[in-house]
Design an enzyme around this catalytic site. Structure first.
Site, PDB file in Angstrom:
ATOM      1  N   SER A   9      -6.824  -0.009  -0.231  1.00 24.25           N
ATOM      2  CA  SER A   9      -6.535   1.398  -0.517  1.00 24.25           C
ATOM      3  C   SER A   9      -7.488   1.992  -1.554  1.00 24.25           C
ATOM      4  O   SER A   9      -7.437   3.173  -1.839  1.00 24.25           O
ATOM      5  CB  SER A   9      -5.106   1.517  -1.051  1.00 24.25           C
ATOM      6  OG  SER A   9      -5.024   0.858  -2.302  1.00 24.25           O
ATOM      7  N   GLY A  11      -7.360   0.781  -4.602  1.00 27.13           N
ATOM      8  CA  GLY A  11      -6.671   0.516  -5.862  1.00 27.13           C
ATOM      9  C   GLY A  11      -6.824  -0.941  -6.270  1.00 27.13           C
ATOM     10  O   GLY A  11      -7.342  -1.762  -5.508  1.00 27.13           O
ATOM     11  N   VAL A  12      -6.348  -1.262  -7.471  1.00 24.77           N
ATOM     12  CA  VAL A  12      -6.539  -2.621  -7.999  1.00 24.77           C
ATOM     13  C   VAL A  12      -5.674  -3.644  -7.255  1.00 24.77           C
ATOM     14  O   VAL A  12      -6.089  -4.787  -7.032  1.00 24.77           O
ATOM     15  CB  VAL A  12      -6.276  -2.654  -9.534  1.00 24.77           C
ATOM     16  CG1 VAL A  12      -4.815  -2.368  -9.859  1.00 24.77           C
ATOM     17  CG2 VAL A  12      -6.691  -4.001 -10.131  1.00 24.77           C
ATOM     18  N   ASP A  13      -4.473  -3.251  -6.826  1.00 24.46           N
ATOM     19  CA  ASP A  13      -3.554  -4.215  -6.221  1.00 24.46           C
ATOM     20  C   ASP A  13      -4.097  -4.780  -4.903  1.00 24.46           C
ATOM     21  O   ASP A  13      -4.097  -5.989  -4.677  1.00 24.46           O
ATOM     22  CB  ASP A  13      -2.179  -3.580  -6.006  1.00 24.46           C
ATOM     23  CG  ASP A  13      -1.546  -3.114  -7.319  1.00 24.46           C
ATOM     24  OD1 ASP A  13      -1.811  -3.761  -8.361  1.00 24.46           O
ATOM     25  OD2 ASP A  13      -0.809  -2.119  -7.319  1.00 24.46           O
ATOM     26  N   SER A  14      -4.546  -3.880  -4.017  1.00 22.64           N
ATOM     27  CA  SER A  14      -5.059  -4.361  -2.732  1.00 22.64           C
ATOM     28  C   SER A  14      -6.404  -5.080  -2.903  1.00 22.64           C
ATOM     29  O   SER A  14      -6.723  -6.006  -2.151  1.00 22.64           O
ATOM     30  CB  SER A  14      -5.173  -3.214  -1.722  1.00 22.64           C
ATOM     31  OG  SER A  14      -6.050  -2.213  -2.182  1.00 22.64           O
ATOM     32  N   MET A  33      -7.263   3.003   5.358  1.00 21.61           N
ATOM     33  CA  MET A  33      -6.570   3.943   6.235  1.00 21.61           C
ATOM     34  C   MET A  33      -6.780   5.358   5.734  1.00 21.61           C
ATOM     35  O   MET A  33      -6.369   5.686   4.630  1.00 21.61           O
ATOM     36  CB  MET A  33      -5.069   3.655   6.239  1.00 21.61           C
ATOM     37  CG  MET A  33      -4.702   2.322   6.801  1.00 21.61           C
ATOM     38  SD  MET A  33      -2.934   1.991   6.568  1.00 21.61           S
ATOM     39  CE  MET A  33      -3.010   0.529   5.556  1.00 21.61           C
ATOM     40  N   CYS A 100       6.209   5.454   5.525  1.00 24.09           N
ATOM     41  CA  CYS A 100       4.794   5.132   5.701  1.00 24.09           C
ATOM     42  C   CYS A 100       4.625   3.630   5.940  1.00 24.09           C
ATOM     43  O   CYS A 100       3.809   3.208   6.762  1.00 24.09           O
ATOM     44  CB  CYS A 100       4.033   5.580   4.454  1.00 24.09           C
ATOM     45  SG  CYS A 100       2.276   5.315   4.598  1.00 24.09           S
ATOM     46  N   GLY A 124      -1.104  -4.734  -0.938  1.00 23.18           N
ATOM     47  CA  GLY A 124      -0.997  -5.015  -2.368  1.00 23.18           C
ATOM     48  C   GLY A 124       0.364  -4.698  -2.926  1.00 23.18           C
ATOM     49  O   GLY A 124       0.489  -4.217  -4.051  1.00 23.18           O
ATOM     50  N   CYS A 200       2.310   8.610  -0.328  1.00 27.26           N
ATOM     51  CA  CYS A 200       1.581   7.474   0.215  1.00 27.26           C
ATOM     52  C   CYS A 200       0.312   7.973   0.906  1.00 27.26           C
ATOM     53  O   CYS A 200       0.392   8.672   1.923  1.00 27.26           O
ATOM     54  CB  CYS A 200       2.541   6.832   1.211  1.00 27.26           C
ATOM     55  SG  CYS A 200       1.840   5.636   2.269  1.00 27.26           S
TER      56      CYS A 200
END
Length: 395
Positions: A9, A11-14, A33, A100, A124, A200
């Site tokens: 995405s 972001g840090v998590d994914s 996506m 989502c 993530g 989302c």
């Protein structure tokens, strides 16, 4: 090597999810996506998809994994945005993030991943997956993330066994600070990136303006209901069954304009939700006003002063059969059955003790303590210990 498609995405998590999977020996492919084109309703560069997809691409390059952008905006518009408009129009408050995950990430996106020969999709999310053999069949479990502060199992409360079987949640055993630390050690561009807010994948959206594209502004009145209103002293009848009692306490208070005083004007009852405090623009009260109910037919907003106002609280809610969902289908209740659980009616709410009662038309969730702002259209989710068993839309 098992192939995993990671929803990157930006972001840090994914980013860390993709790194961990690669370390574990999976063949990893990153897909971003793209779900939204219309920048006119997002708030000034807070989360434009372009910047995010760029960050995702840089992370993929750094990790040495293939990367591409998939455009899912058509599906997103039909399955999420149109649904949101429809729900707001009915005076309900949808949760697009839960949808989502069910409709986009673990459906449309999952199908794309399977077409690319993937064995799994990974995200993530701060949650974990368990598996157990029951009657010779594998049963998949959705478990809360280790980080209490970040547990995101609630957002996945509508997943099915089929969807869970294909899902991986690589960061579920980690806390947010640990995830950021790994990202920094691997020199990933997203290590210090702020968590995205808002819808989302759309980013920070100005909700009233977003809704105004479809739902026309319409001036109506704001009515303040006094705390000592006779409405709250309703007579409690004699109940002949548990179901009668639950039905009585799950019914919300009914207001009319003459029950209170008109204290202001608004531009459309469908832009407001129960428990909302901001955006009313009514002064002159000791404590802030909160929305205790909206009437989209008469276009009236009912409010009460202070966050302890009686109009905000209720113990029992109802979920109809059509909107009842069990992740653990093997534990789905038969009519007449009850179950002690822990439950929440919104993300970030601490789990509360509750009892589920299955009846012919659906299910009642009766909380031990009264809950603030039980809101139609939102999801209630229930757990045994740290396992999320099922969820439903509040009627």
């Amino acid at each position: 090597m098992k192939r995993v498609i990671v929803g990157l995405s930006g972001g840090v998590d994914s980013s860390v999810a993709a790194y961990l999977l690669k370390e574990q020996g999976y063949e990893v492919i990153g897909l971003f996506m793209k779900n939204w084109h219309d920048d006119s309703v997002t708030i000034s560069n807070e989360c434009p998809w372009l910047e995010d997809s760029n960050d995702a691409m840089i992370v993929a390059e750094k990790l040495g994994i293939p990367f591409q952008v998939v455009d899912l905006s058509e599906d997103y518009k039909v399955r999420i945005v149109d649904y949101m408009f429809n729900e707001y129009e009915k005076g309900r408050t949808p949760n697009p993030d839960v949808l989502c995950n069910r409709e986009i990430k673990f459906d449309v996106f999952l199908k794309i991943a399977l077409d690319l020969g993937a064995d799994y999709v990974a995200t993530g999310h701060y949650c974990r997956k368990g598996e157990e053999e029951i009657n010779d069949e594998p049963v998949y479990k959705l478990l809360a993330g280790i980080d209490d502060n970040k547990d995101q199992s609630y957002f996945l409360c509508q997943l099915s066994q089929e969807q869970l079987s294909k899902a991986l949640f690589p960061i579920g055993e980690l806390t947010k600070p640990e995830v950021r630390k790994i990202a920094a050690e691997q020199d990933l561009i997203t290590a210090d990136k702020k968590d995205s807010q808002g819808l989302c994948f759309i980013g920070k959206v100005r909700l009233p303006e977003f809704l105004q594209q479809k739902l026309q502004p319409k001036e109506g009145v704001i009515v303040q209901i006094p705390e000592d209103s006779a409405i709250y002293n309703r007579e409690i009848p004699t109940f002949h069954s548990k179901e009668e009692e639950l039905a009585f306490f799950s019914t919300k208070y009914e207001y009319t304009i003459s029950d209170g005083k008109v204290v202001g004007k608004h531009q459309g009852a469908h832009y407001f939700t129960k428990g909302q405090r901001k955006g009313l623009a009514v002064g002159g009260t000791k404590e802030p006003l909160f929305v205790i109910d909206t009437d989209v037919v008469e276009n009236v907003i009912y409010t009460g002063e202070g966050k302890n106002h009686k109009g905000l609280y209720r113990n029992v809610l109802f979920v109809s059969n059509e909107e009842l969902h069990w992740i653990r289908t093997d534990l789905a209740m038969q009519n007449g059955a009850s179950m002690e659980v822990l439950s929440r009616i919104r993300y970030r709410q601490k789990l509360e003790e509750a009892t589920l009662y299955k009846v012919e038309t659906g299910m009642y969730v009766a909380f031990k303590n009264a809950q603030s702002a039980i809101t139609e259209g939102q999801f209630v989710a229930w757990y045994l210990n740290d396992e999320l068993l099922g969820s439903g839309v509040i009627s």
